[in-house]
Design a protein around this motif. Structure first.
Motif, short mmCIF file in Angstrom:
data_model
loop_
_atom_site.label_atom_id
_atom_site.label_comp_id
_atom_site.label_asym_id
_atom_site.label_seq_id
_atom_site.Cartn_x
_atom_site.Cartn_y
_atom_site.Cartn_z
N ILE A 192 -55.24 47.13 -19.84
CA ILE A 192 -53.36 48.73 -19.77
C ILE A 192 -53.30 47.93 -21.21
O ILE A 192 -53.31 49.27 -21.84
N ARG A 246 -47.56 54.47 -15.21
CA ARG A 246 -48.34 54.26 -15.04
C ARG A 246 -49.72 53.51 -13.52
O ARG A 246 -49.91 53.88 -11.80
N TRP A 247 -50.06 52.60 -14.07
CA TRP A 247 -50.46 51.76 -13.35
C TRP A 247 -49.69 51.13 -12.53
O TRP A 247 -49.92 50.99 -11.32
N HIS A 288 -55.14 42.77 -15.22
CA HIS A 288 -55.18 43.90 -15.35
C HIS A 288 -54.45 44.74 -16.51
O HIS A 288 -54.50 45.30 -16.98
N GLY A 347 -51.58 52.69 -9.70
CA GLY A 347 -52.80 51.10 -9.16
C GLY A 347 -53.20 51.11 -10.97
O GLY A 347 -53.40 51.86 -11.25
N PHE A 348 -54.74 50.28 -10.28
CA PHE A 348 -55.65 50.17 -11.14
C PHE A 348 -56.78 50.49 -11.71
O PHE A 348 -56.62 51.40 -12.77
N ILE A 358 -55.96 53.40 -14.39
CA ILE A 358 -56.97 52.34 -15.89
C ILE A 358 -58.56 52.14 -15.78
O ILE A 358 -58.84 51.97 -16.80
N ARG A 359 -58.74 51.95 -15.40
CA ARG A 359 -60.25 51.25 -14.75
C ARG A 359 -61.03 52.68 -15.42
O ARG A 359 -61.77 52.82 -16.36
N ARG A 387 -48.39 51.13 -18.73
CA ARG A 387 -48.05 50.01 -17.63
C ARG A 387 -47.26 50.76 -16.03
O ARG A 387 -47.44 50.60 -15.51
N GLN A 423 -53.04 39.91 -11.08
CA GLN A 423 -52.66 41.51 -11.84
C GLN A 423 -53.23 41.28 -13.50
O GLN A 423 -52.22 42.21 -14.48
#
Length: 235
Positions: free
Chosen positions: A78, A170-171, A74, A175-176, A179-180, A168, A71
């Motif tokens: 973020i 929301r992640w 990630h 998950g990722f 964000i991606r 953060r 992470q």
């Protein structure tokens, strides 16, 4: 400062990341923010200097929750999205792009950078953030050059931390993937030829994608797909 974050404000430090790292080693809590008006020895990736005169934003955030090896990458995304959302809230018409892995560009010039640091067998991560507000090197750009906004570094930091916490959370909940998606919608040079340098090795090809771990995916000149987790991108 928003709930869950504690700010330490200094007139000058050698490096906010260095101060935050020392604090993390002594047990500083998740959400500790180190902020300086100036840095005498600011650092970017690959040991490069980060020129740090008064008037720009220099801050580091200590993360403990969810800071495992996978992470760490990630958190780069973020943070980038949080910086992007903060700048776009100032002016929605900015030509803002994310350059993998850790730069934010406006008009194809660097306006902000991110530096993540940790150590083996530790439970903490330090996220360093620099944003050019009043000044920048020749190769970069500052907010004062592109829009007539008068905002202090402390005010911008408060907005940034608020956006960072939103992204953060929301992640943590989703998950990722979202964000991606937000990052990729403004990715720099997607579909274009790039070079990625890792040590002495150079990969050349077309920037194709970002995978679920945040690695850059390029379609190389010998017709293969390669995923790279780190490196320096140039054109």
């Amino acid at each position: 400062m928003i709930s869950g974050y504690c700010l330490y404000h200094y007139n000058e430090l050698s490096s906010t990341n260095l101060e935050a790292t020392q604090m993390a080693k002594k047990g500083a809590l998740d959400g500790t923010v180190v902020f300086a008006d100036m840095q005498s020895s600011g650092r970017g990736r690959h040991g490069k200097d980060w020129i740090s005169p008064k008037g720009n934003l220099y801050a580091s955030i200590i993360i403990r929750d969810k800071a495992d090896v996978t992470q760490l990458t990630h958190f780069t995304f973020i943070t980038a999205v949080a910086v992007g959302n903060t700048l776009l809230a100032l002016s929605a018409n900015l030509d803002l792009k994310y350059k993998w892995p850790n730069d934010i560009l406006i008009n194809n010039k660097k306006i902000a950078g991110i530096l993540l640091e940790t150590e083996a067998n530790t439970s903490w991560l330090v996220i360093g953030i620099g944003i050019n507000i009043l000044s920048s090197p020749e190769y970069a750009v500052s907010l004062s050059q592109i829009c007539s906004l008068n905002i202090s570094s402390l005010t911008l930091l408060r907005e940034l931390i608020s956006n960072f916490e939103k992204v953060r959370q929301r992640w943590l909940l989703e998950g990722f993937l979202p964000i991606r998606k937000m990052w990729f919608e403004r990715a720099h040079m997607v579909g274009s030829s790039i070079n990625v340098k890792i040590g002495n090795h150079l990969y050349s090809g077309v920037f194709s994608d970002i995978d679920q771990e945040g690695k850059i995916v390029i379609y190389t000149n010998d017709n293969t797909l390669v995923s790279l987790e780190s490196g320096e991108v140039f054109y």
